[in-house]
Design a protein around this motif. Structure first.
Motif, PDB file in Angstrom:
ATOM      1  N   SER A 190       0.832  -1.217   0.000  1.00  0.00           N
ATOM      2  CA  SER A 190       0.000   0.000   0.000  1.00  0.00           C
ATOM      3  C   SER A 190       0.861   1.259   0.000  1.00  0.00           C
ATOM      4  O   SER A 190       0.457   2.299  -0.511  1.00  0.00           O
ATOM      5  CB  SER A 190      -0.899  -0.015   1.235  1.00  0.00           C
ATOM      6  OG  SER A 190      -0.094  -0.211   2.380  1.00  0.00           O
ATOM      7  N   LYS A 191       2.067   1.135   0.586  1.00  0.00           N
ATOM      8  CA  LYS A 191       2.953   2.309   0.634  1.00  0.00           C
ATOM      9  C   LYS A 191       3.778   2.457  -0.638  1.00  0.00           C
ATOM     10  O   LYS A 191       4.541   3.410  -0.781  1.00  0.00           O
ATOM     11  CB  LYS A 191       3.915   2.188   1.821  1.00  0.00           C
ATOM     12  CG  LYS A 191       3.236   2.283   3.172  1.00  0.00           C
ATOM     13  CD  LYS A 191       4.293   2.379   4.265  1.00  0.00           C
ATOM     14  CE  LYS A 191       4.079   1.292   5.279  1.00  0.00           C
ATOM     15  NZ  LYS A 191       5.193   1.132   6.205  1.00  0.00           N
ATOM     16  N   LEU A 192       3.687   1.461  -1.525  1.00  0.00           N
ATOM     17  CA  LEU A 192       4.531   1.476  -2.712  1.00  0.00           C
ATOM     18  C   LEU A 192       3.681   1.473  -3.972  1.00  0.00           C
ATOM     19  O   LEU A 192       3.420   0.436  -4.564  1.00  0.00           O
ATOM     20  CB  LEU A 192       5.445   0.239  -2.707  1.00  0.00           C
ATOM     21  CG  LEU A 192       6.393   0.115  -1.498  1.00  0.00           C
ATOM     22  CD1 LEU A 192       6.917  -1.295  -1.363  1.00  0.00           C
ATOM     23  CD2 LEU A 192       7.536   1.103  -1.607  1.00  0.00           C
ATOM     24  N   PRO A 193       3.223   2.648  -4.400  1.00  0.00           N
ATOM     25  CA  PRO A 193       2.299   2.717  -5.533  1.00  0.00           C
ATOM     26  C   PRO A 193       2.897   2.211  -6.843  1.00  0.00           C
ATOM     27  O   PRO A 193       2.173   1.725  -7.711  1.00  0.00           O
ATOM     28  CB  PRO A 193       1.982   4.217  -5.622  1.00  0.00           C
ATOM     29  CG  PRO A 193       3.105   4.905  -4.926  1.00  0.00           C
ATOM     30  CD  PRO A 193       3.575   3.974  -3.858  1.00  0.00           C
ATOM     31  N   LEU A 194       4.208   2.296  -6.971  1.00  0.00           N
ATOM     32  CA  LEU A 194       4.834   1.896  -8.239  1.00  0.00           C
ATOM     33  C   LEU A 194       4.828   0.384  -8.457  1.00  0.00           C
ATOM     34  O   LEU A 194       4.800  -0.095  -9.577  1.00  0.00           O
ATOM     35  CB  LEU A 194       6.284   2.388  -8.281  1.00  0.00           C
ATOM     36  CG  LEU A 194       6.510   3.816  -8.778  1.00  0.00           C
ATOM     37  CD1 LEU A 194       7.985   4.181  -8.663  1.00  0.00           C
ATOM     38  CD2 LEU A 194       6.043   3.967 -10.218  1.00  0.00           C
ATOM     39  N   LEU A 195       4.904  -0.355  -7.350  1.00  0.00           N
ATOM     40  CA  LEU A 195       5.057  -1.812  -7.440  1.00  0.00           C
ATOM     41  C   LEU A 195       3.811  -2.461  -8.047  1.00  0.00           C
ATOM     42  O   LEU A 195       2.729  -2.385  -7.491  1.00  0.00           O
ATOM     43  CB  LEU A 195       5.326  -2.379  -6.039  1.00  0.00           C
ATOM     44  CG  LEU A 195       5.705  -3.860  -5.975  1.00  0.00           C
ATOM     45  CD1 LEU A 195       7.014  -4.122  -6.694  1.00  0.00           C
ATOM     46  CD2 LEU A 195       5.781  -4.311  -4.534  1.00  0.00           C
ATOM     47  N   GLN A 196       3.991  -3.093  -9.226  1.00  0.00           N
ATOM     48  CA  GLN A 196       2.838  -3.674  -9.921  1.00  0.00           C
ATOM     49  C   GLN A 196       2.676  -5.164  -9.672  1.00  0.00           C
ATOM     50  O   GLN A 196       1.594  -5.668  -9.463  1.00  0.00           O
ATOM     51  CB  GLN A 196       2.998  -3.487 -11.434  1.00  0.00           C
ATOM     52  CG  GLN A 196       2.900  -2.053 -11.895  1.00  0.00           C
ATOM     53  CD  GLN A 196       3.243  -1.954 -13.367  1.00  0.00           C
ATOM     54  OE1 GLN A 196       3.301  -2.950 -14.079  1.00  0.00           O
ATOM     55  NE2 GLN A 196       3.492  -0.734 -13.832  1.00  0.00           N
ATOM     56  N   GLN A 197       3.776  -5.883  -9.732  1.00  0.00           N
ATOM     57  CA  GLN A 197       3.655  -7.335  -9.754  1.00  0.00           C
ATOM     58  C   GLN A 197       4.759  -8.000  -8.937  1.00  0.00           C
ATOM     59  O   GLN A 197       5.924  -7.649  -9.041  1.00  0.00           O
ATOM     60  CB  GLN A 197       3.735  -7.836 -11.208  1.00  0.00           C
ATOM     61  CG  GLN A 197       3.605  -9.328 -11.370  1.00  0.00           C
ATOM     62  CD  GLN A 197       2.204  -9.806 -11.019  1.00  0.00           C
ATOM     63  OE1 GLN A 197       1.222  -9.333 -11.556  1.00  0.00           O
ATOM     64  NE2 GLN A 197       2.121 -10.744 -10.075  1.00  0.00           N
ATOM     65  N   ILE A 198       4.341  -8.987  -8.116  1.00  0.00           N
ATOM     66  CA  ILE A 198       5.311  -9.773  -7.358  1.00  0.00           C
ATOM     67  C   ILE A 198       5.361 -11.177  -7.960  1.00  0.00           C
ATOM     68  O   ILE A 198       4.329 -11.753  -8.293  1.00  0.00           O
ATOM     69  CB  ILE A 198       4.916  -9.846  -5.877  1.00  0.00           C
ATOM     70  CG1 ILE A 198       4.868  -8.434  -5.276  1.00  0.00           C
ATOM     71  CG2 ILE A 198       5.888 -10.711  -5.097  1.00  0.00           C
ATOM     72  CD1 ILE A 198       4.280  -8.370  -3.887  1.00  0.00           C
TER      73      ILE A 198
END
Lengths: 347, 638
Positions: free
Chosen positions: B130-138
């Protein structure tokens, strides 16, 4: 050459006896029943080893004695050394020359047992002429090759081996220590003998004919050379060639001392024979050290391949086949069973 | 027979290795001690292509930064291979990464896609999402772990890619052709001994130069043990180097090291000083508990070997030369060494064969050479291994130089140094205060050899810079020279000798400069001392804080369970004091201000991740902060 004084005083003989016992005990300590069973696994290698140990070596010794026209007693000693079985020293040198230690052990074991029959037989065959001329020189007493004594001294020498094997079975840890100690004791006694010989009988080194030196050094070297190429001609792989070569050239020195001391009682003959045995034992250590260094360097590549494939089998399963790109392996090794022709790469 | 692939970038390295080494095993994973699963070079590349295609389909762009969080395992290298093939760069970090670091790194490196090794890491990253808007896919690496909703597994990505490649998707090949030497292959965040993480940008050209220039004659028969963390560039360079010559890398771990060494019989490995210390400890323990006859044999063997190697080094001009040697001295010493060599060699030959070989077998018996890096190797450990015939090649480098700057080559093994500079690499020794070049400087005697100063490096391995930190980059790299911050000198046989870190230098009130590392290394020779750190900045004298070794004291009959129980014990105090006196005296070459006047014991051991880096270096600032009271107390009494 004539020895005016007794070559070995009683202390030396006692020491020699201790050394023989300790070394043969150490040899036994390194053996298990499995080593005897292993002979059956590589009969081809052991057979070729047998050929070069009991076929080539006595022949080389006989040839050298004849060509160099040695004194009969020296000739008999040289042939005796040529007929000896292999010892544990050759196993150590084989290990460091990156040869097949398993084959070396199998050959040592097999030859030690076979020597009981082969040695008297071969000695009779090759020394007959020399024994006659010895008798002609030495008219006072009758000289024959003491076959019975030789066999009984061989049996006697096998006693500590059996004792060592029993120790190995009871306590592997003590056996390991016995093995280490044996090598060390062997080295000390040989050095002691050389040094005392040097100080007490320094003149004998100078009096010894050059031909005797050539014979003592040449026997081992010729053994290495012929063993290597005989096994190559018979299609063995480098790993085995190195083992057979060293096993052929390096004989079981202590057994020679035991047989000479117990079977050839005539001092005049005994001295000459002991002298040759000392010379052979000294020079064989030096020449096999150099040969080992040479083999070690030469065998680096095929040893690495062998190791790598063995470890791949150990870790990836027995059916795993290591496939090198074909340009990587030199021609002789491409035919090697470790290169995918066989399911099992083990050599 | 040694052959090494020359490739222009890492993607090409993977491709060429598949063509050249084909069906040979590239990596092996441990199932149990004697059961390993190999993957061939061909398979690795083929699977890498599939994963890369999957990544591209997911939206990974060329030159993207992709998070890569996990430790050494096959899936790690497969993911790395895919990242390289897709023209992106990865941002690696180990399983022990903290939440704060994760957050900082992902935000700072602008990571959109991230690989996580374990389920635990996946959960932690999901919580932070939630704090990392850029992260799309794990993407989850461990095939045995359960992926949560929205998380893809590596297998899924691979299958997706495989399907696309069957439909003739060739975008990967386009990406590979588009990689430039100056593109990043990785962005490594260092949690070095000081400050907050910095993103070190390393390019394909950096790594390719390392693969090309590392000394060593390895070939397809070599087996490499992997124990150091892969996200550290030192282990990574060794793995890439291994791919270059076609060896097989075995993923081991510290716990299984002993077993794996005997079973795999490695021929080469990257290692850290701590590892050698552990191995040394174990060997000494084994000898002490062995049969008395064997102990005596070992001591004789080691004695002979020590004198033999010393003479061999001298004759071959490989003794440590911090000062020039007068020719007259050489004339006297050379015959002595030759004589000693000749006298010892038969005895050495025998004992080397009968006794020392057994010790080498404990390390597998096939170790040709091992590179030690990531910290200074204590000199007694260094000598021990070189004397028993396991050549430890100490290297020197830092993440910023990807990492190897110099390493002892087998032909140039000078114990006590970190060897000559790599090919194509220049080294300068520079005066810290004036900035004058001390070496190479033809105006100085011996061209400036033997003079101490800061080490500056120029070469193809020097990083592109720190990510998004031009200021720090400009401070660190000036005119192409990387300022290492380490102190060193060039010896008279052209090897580099490291003398400490300029930043850890302690300046006493009297103005004297003290290098803590040599003192610490000397103290660490004591079995009673587990860790120690020298302190005394701006004080009258130096003191040391010590973590006593519970194990050793327990062996000596102290009935203790924890470090804390040792602290107030008077006998322990006495022993430690005596040990300091023994190891830190003027007899050992310490000047009066380099001698420890007082010490304090800590009631807790140092731990990796807290007080120690992954390579067991002390994080000085952390220790200073944590034990501020203890340090103050140490100096208050004086």
């Amino acid at each position: 050459m004539v020895f005016t004084t007794e070559l070995l005083i009683d202390i030396d003989k006692a020491l020699l006896a201790v050394m023989i016992f300790v070394i043969m005990f150490g040899m036994g300590s390194s053996l298990t029943i499995n080593d005897f069973k292993a002979i059956a696994k590589s009969p081809r290698g052991v057979l070729i080893g047998f050929l070069s140990q009991f076929g080539l070596m006595p022949l080389i010794a006989f040839g050298l004695s004849t060509v160099l026209n040695l004194d009969p007693a020296f000739a008999i000693a040289l042939i005796l050394i040529g007929c000896l079985p292999g010892g544990t020293t050759s196993n150590m040198f084989t290990y460091f020359s990156r040869g097949s230690v398993a084959l070396s052990i199998s050959m040592t074991t097999a030859s030690t047992i076979l020597a009981l029959f082969m040695m008297p037989l071969l000695l009779k065959l090759y020394t007959a002429g020399f024994a006659e001329s010895l008798q002609a020189m030495n008219k006072t007493s009758e000289f024959v090759i003491p076959t019975k004594d030789i066999i009984s001294s061989l049996v006697l020498v096998l006693v500590p081996v059996v004792l060592g094997m029993i120790l190995r079975k009871k306590s592997p840890d003590w056996a390991k220590t016995a093995e280490d100690t044996a090598g060390f004791v062997g080295m000390i006694v040989i050095l002691y003998l050389i040094f005392t010989a040097f100080f007490r009988h320094g003149k004998y080194f100078l009096e010894t004919p050059i031909t005797v030196y050539i014979a003592a050094i040449g026997l081992g070297l010729a053994g290495f050379l012929f063993g290597y190429y005989l096994s190559k001609a018979l299609g063995m792989f480098p790993l085995h060639q190195r083992a057979i070569s060293l096993e052929t050239g390096i004989q079981n020195g202590p057994v020679a001392f035991a047989v000479i001391l117990l079977s050839f009682k005539e001092p005049f003959i005994q001295n000459q024979m002991i002298w040759l045995a000392i010379l052979y034992s000294t020079f064989i250590v030096i020449s096999s050290s150099f040969i080992t260094l040479y083999f070690r360097k030469k065998g680096r590549f095929d040893w690495d391949i062998y190791k790598n494939t063995v470890i791949h089998n150990r870790l990836f399963g027995d059916n795993y086949v290591t496939q090198y790109p074909c340009s990587f392996l030199p021609k002789p090794l491409q035919k090697d069973p470790s290169q995918g022709a066989n399911k099992s790469q083990k050599r | 027979m040694a052959y090494r692939i020359q490739a222009e970038n890492l993607a090409a390295l993977f491709q060429k290795s598949a063509e050249k080494y084909n069906d040979l095993p590239a990596f092996a994973t441990r199932e149990s001690a004697l059961q390993w699963t190999p993957i061939t070079y061909k398979e690795l590349y083929a699977q890498g292509l599939e994963v890369a295609t999957g990544l591209i389909a997911m939206g990974v762009q060329a030159r993207d930064h992709i998070g890569h969080f996990g430790d050494n395992r096959l899936e790690w290298i497969l993911a790395d291979c895919a990242v390289q093939l897709s023209g992106a760069a990865d941002v690696p970090r180990g399983r022990d990464v903290t939440d704060a670091e994760l957050e900082y790194i992902i935000e700072h490196a602008e990571i959109k896609f991230a690989f996580v090794e374990t389920e635990e890491l996946q959960n932690r990253l999901l919580d932070l999402k939630s704090k990392l808007p850029l992260l799309q896919q794990i993407v989850l690496l461990d095939p045995k772990a359960n992926a949560k909703e929205g998380v893809k597994t590596l297998l899924e990505v691979k299958e997706m890619g495989a399907k696309l490649r069957k439909q003739n998707d060739r975008r990967v090949e386009e990406r590979m052709a588009g990689i430039k030497p100056d593109d990043l292959f990785t962005l490594i965040y260092t949690s070095g001994t000081t400050g907050k993480p910095k993103g070190v940008m390393l390019t394909h050209a950096n790594m390719v130069s390392q693969v090309k220039n590392l000394p060593g004659k390895h070939n397809m028969n070599d087996r490499i043990l992997s124990v150091l963390p892969i996200w550290h560039v030192f282990e990574r360079v060794v793995e890439m180097y291994t791919i270059g010559f076609g060896g097989c890398t075995f993923y081991s771990s510290i716990q299984n090291l002993g077993d794996d060494m005997r079973n795999i019989e490695p021929t080469f490995m990257a290692s850290a000083p701590r590892l050698w210390e552990k191995l040394h400890e174990r060997i000494i323990q084994n000898i002490k508990s062995s049969h008395p006859v064997r102990q005596i044999l070992f001591h004789i063997a080691y004695f002979l070997s020590r004198h033999y190697t010393a003479s061999v080094y001298y004759i071959n001009n490989k003794n440590l030369k911090t000062q020039p040697e007068h020719w007259l001295k050489k004339v006297f010493l050379l015959p002595f060494h030759i004589l000693r060599f000749v006298l010892i060699i038969p005895w050495y030959g025998f004992f080397n064969a009968a006794v020392l070989e057994r010790i080498r077998l404990g390390a597998g018996g096939s170790l040709g050479a091992t590179i030690s890096g990531g910290g200074a190797l204590p000199i007694h450990i260094d000598r021990f291994f070189n004397n028993v015939g396991i050549p430890v090649l100490e290297g020197y480098g830092m993440t910023e130089s990807s990492p190897v700057i110099s390493v002892r080559a087998f032909e140039n093994l000078v114990v006590g140094t970190v060897g000559p500079a790599l090919p194509e690499t220049e080294i300068q020794i520079v005066d810290i205060e004036t900035g004058d070049v001390l070496f190479p400087n033809i105006k100085k005697a011996h061209n400036g050899r033997g003079v101490r100063g800061e080490i500056w490096v120029k070469g193809p391995q020097v990083m592109k810079g720190y990510f998004k930190d031009a200021e720090l980059t400009n401070k660190t790299i000036v005119d192409g020279w990387l300022r290492t911050g380490d102190l060193g000198m060039m010896t008279h046989n052209d090897c580099l000798k490291i003398l400490g870190r300029s930043k850890s230098t302690i300046v006493l009130l009297s103005g004297e400069n003290v290098e803590p590392e040599p003192i610490e290394m000397s103290l660490q020779q004591s079995e009673y001392i587990e860790h120690c750190m020298v302190v005394g900045q701006d004080k009258k004298f130096i003191g040391v804080i010590i973590v006593p070794s519970v194990l050793k004291f327990r062996q000596e009959g102290f009935k203790v369970k924890t470090v804390a129980e040792l602290v107030d014990n008077n006998d322990v105090q006495k022993i430690i004091r005596a040990e300091i006196k023994r190891l830190n005296s003027s007899q050992n070459g310490f000047r009066h201000f380099e001698q420890v006047k007082d010490f304090r014991m800590l009631n807790e051991s140092f731990e990796v991740g807290n007080e120690l880096t992954n390579l067991f270096k002390i994080k000085r600032h952390i220790v200073e902060k944590k034990y501020n009271d203890v340090i103050n107390d140490l100096f208050k009494t004086a």
